[in-house]
Design an enzyme around this catalytic site. Structure first.
Site, PDB file in Angstrom:
ATOM      1  N   HIS A 198       0.918  -1.133   0.189  1.00 40.43           N
ATOM      2  CA  HIS A 198      -0.021  -0.111  -0.296  1.00 40.43           C
ATOM      3  C   HIS A 198       0.811   1.186  -0.192  1.00 40.43           C
ATOM      4  O   HIS A 198       1.981   1.242   0.787  1.00 40.43           O
ATOM      5  CB  HIS A 198      -0.708   0.038   1.292  1.00 40.43           C
ATOM      6  CG  HIS A 198      -2.074  -0.595   1.094  1.00 40.43           C
ATOM      7  ND1 HIS A 198      -2.802  -1.120   2.258  1.00 40.43           N
ATOM      8  CD2 HIS A 198      -3.035  -0.815   0.000  1.00 40.43           C
ATOM      9  CE1 HIS A 198      -3.955  -1.644   1.770  1.00 40.43           C
ATOM     10  NE2 HIS A 198      -4.243  -1.464   0.589  1.00 40.43           N
ATOM     11  N   CYS A 293      -3.210   3.026   9.484  1.00 42.69           N
ATOM     12  CA  CYS A 293      -4.127   2.288   8.752  1.00 42.69           C
ATOM     13  C   CYS A 293      -5.259   2.122   9.684  1.00 42.69           C
ATOM     14  O   CYS A 293      -6.277   1.617   9.233  1.00 42.69           O
ATOM     15  CB  CYS A 293      -3.475   0.855   8.260  1.00 42.69           C
ATOM     16  SG  CYS A 293      -1.895   0.810   7.588  1.00 42.69           S
TER      17      CYS A 293
HETATM   18  N1  ARG Z   1      -3.696  -7.069   6.400  1.00 43.09           N
HETATM   19  C1  ARG Z   1      -4.050  -5.952   5.520  1.00 43.09           C
HETATM   20  C2  ARG Z   1      -3.970  -6.069   4.370  1.00 43.09           C
HETATM   21  O1  ARG Z   1      -2.952  -6.761   3.630  1.00 43.09           O
HETATM   22  C3  ARG Z   1      -3.280  -4.761   6.377  1.00 43.09           C
HETATM   23  C4  ARG Z   1      -3.611  -3.398   5.937  1.00 43.09           C
HETATM   24  C5  ARG Z   1      -3.041  -2.500   6.307  1.00 43.09           C
HETATM   25  N2  ARG Z   1      -3.248  -1.101   5.794  1.00 43.09           N
HETATM   26  C6  ARG Z   1      -2.449  -0.149   5.256  1.00 43.09           C
HETATM   27  N3  ARG Z   1      -2.893   0.723   4.581  1.00 43.09           N
HETATM   28  N4  ARG Z   1      -1.284  -0.558   4.924  1.00 43.09           N
HETATM   29  O2  ARG Z   1      -4.805  -5.596   3.520  1.00 43.09           O
END
Ligand code: ARG
Length: 311
Positions: A198, A293
């Site tokens: 992300h 997040c």
């Molecule tokens: N386990 C989640 C995923 O992989 C974690 C997301 C965390 N959010 C972020 N914006 N990095 O989607």
């Protein structure tokens, strides 16, 4: 309130002896303080599948510690006067605690995420219902677009950086642009490395013209887009990423909230006028995220104001 440099309309009137210049300017709220901010409690949070390199279902999440970490962080947000709103967690959706990925909120509209991985797709129905119940008009990106909310949209006022290549895609960004047409997309960057699945793992605005980022998370072209568009840049070391997910931070005024950081990074931030507050996030890092997040702040809407300047 701060006025943007953009003077979007300009007109001249004449009343006989005096010229009054009227101009419409776009203003944005100074920071996220008092901003409506959505969160989802970690009731069902766990690591039961793996959709990013940090998630290992054989590593146990300490659920009690996760609650403690979440509550301590949320208490701090409340003390700072944020307008907190909670979304009901659902059994079977362990990643709902990462509510920043749920979508984007602007005024009375909610642009719901369309997740790439089937493991997170059921969350979208819950968000649709929850935001509709709160009175929001819910907008869905058209299939097969993928858009994972603030996970891949990094925004400050009317300036946004978008990240694609792991989760969100260009069609998702089209939906975002239609949703928030006033936003100036200053960079649209590829994320080639799965550790930075992300955009929110690799970059954050600290103010309108300052970012904290991990340059190696980007391609050469992505990096140069960012470097051209943002005047002041704090580059984070690999250690601060691996140990602390340091770019996954939240800025309130001159305070940067993060899981932790090296003394070197703390000094760099202090040199730019920011102080660090740490909120350990060990349990959420097992899911691949940190404190940024966990929150979904509503985007600030431009307010059209008319200034009268007699000349
Ligand atoms: N386990 C989640 C995923 O992989 C974690 C997301 C965390 N959010 C972020 N914006 N990095 O989607």
């Amino acid at each position: 309130m701060r006025y943007s440099a953009e003077k979007s309309k300009f007109s001249v009137t004449h009343d006989g002896s005096l010229f009054a210049r009227m101009r419409r300017v776009d203003c944005f709220a100074e920071s996220t303080m008092t901003t409506r901010t959505f969160l989802c409690p970690p009731t069902f949070y766990d690591v039961t599948y793996s959709i990013n390199p940090y998630m290992d279902p054989s590593v146990k999440v300490d659920r009690v510690l996760a609650w403690r970490q979440w509550v301590r962080f949320v208490d701090a947000l409340e003390r700072r006067g944020l307008d907190l709103q909670f979304i009901e967690p659902r059994d079977g959706c362990p990643d709902m605690v990462f509510l920043g990925d749920a979508g984007l909120v602007l005024g009375d509209r909610f642009l719901c995420s369309r997740f790439r991985h089937r493991e997170r797709q059921p969350e979208a129905d819950h968000y649709t219902r929850a935001f509709a119940d709160l009175g929001y008009q819910v907008i869905q990106p058209p299939s097969p677009a993928v858009l994972e909310g603030l996970g891949d949209v990094t925004i400050w006022g009317n300036r946004a950086i978008l990240g694609y290549g792991q989760r969100s895609d260009r069609a998702g960004f089209d939906a975002f642009r239609r949703f928030a047409p006033f936003v100036d997309v200053i960079a649209e960057v590829e994320l080639p490395d799965p550790r930075f699945y992300h955009l929110a793992t690799a970059i954050a605005f600290l103010d309108e013209d300052t970012i904290i980022y991990y340059p190696d998370a980007f391609t050469r072209s992505g990096r140069s887009q960012i470097e051209r568009a943002v005047g002041r840049r704090i580059a984070v070391s690999e250690r601060d990423i691996l140990d602390h997910q340091a770019c996954n931070c939240l800025v309130l005024g001159d305070t940067v909230m993060m899981d932790g950081c090296s003394s070197g990074l703390e000094r760099q931030l202090a040199g730019c006028g920011f102080r660090v507050e740490t909120y350990p996030m060990s349990e959420f890092k097992k899911g691949g995220g940190s404190l940024r997040c966990l929150v979904l702040p509503a985007l600030s809407e431009p307010v059209h104001a008319t200034l009268e300047i007699a000349s």
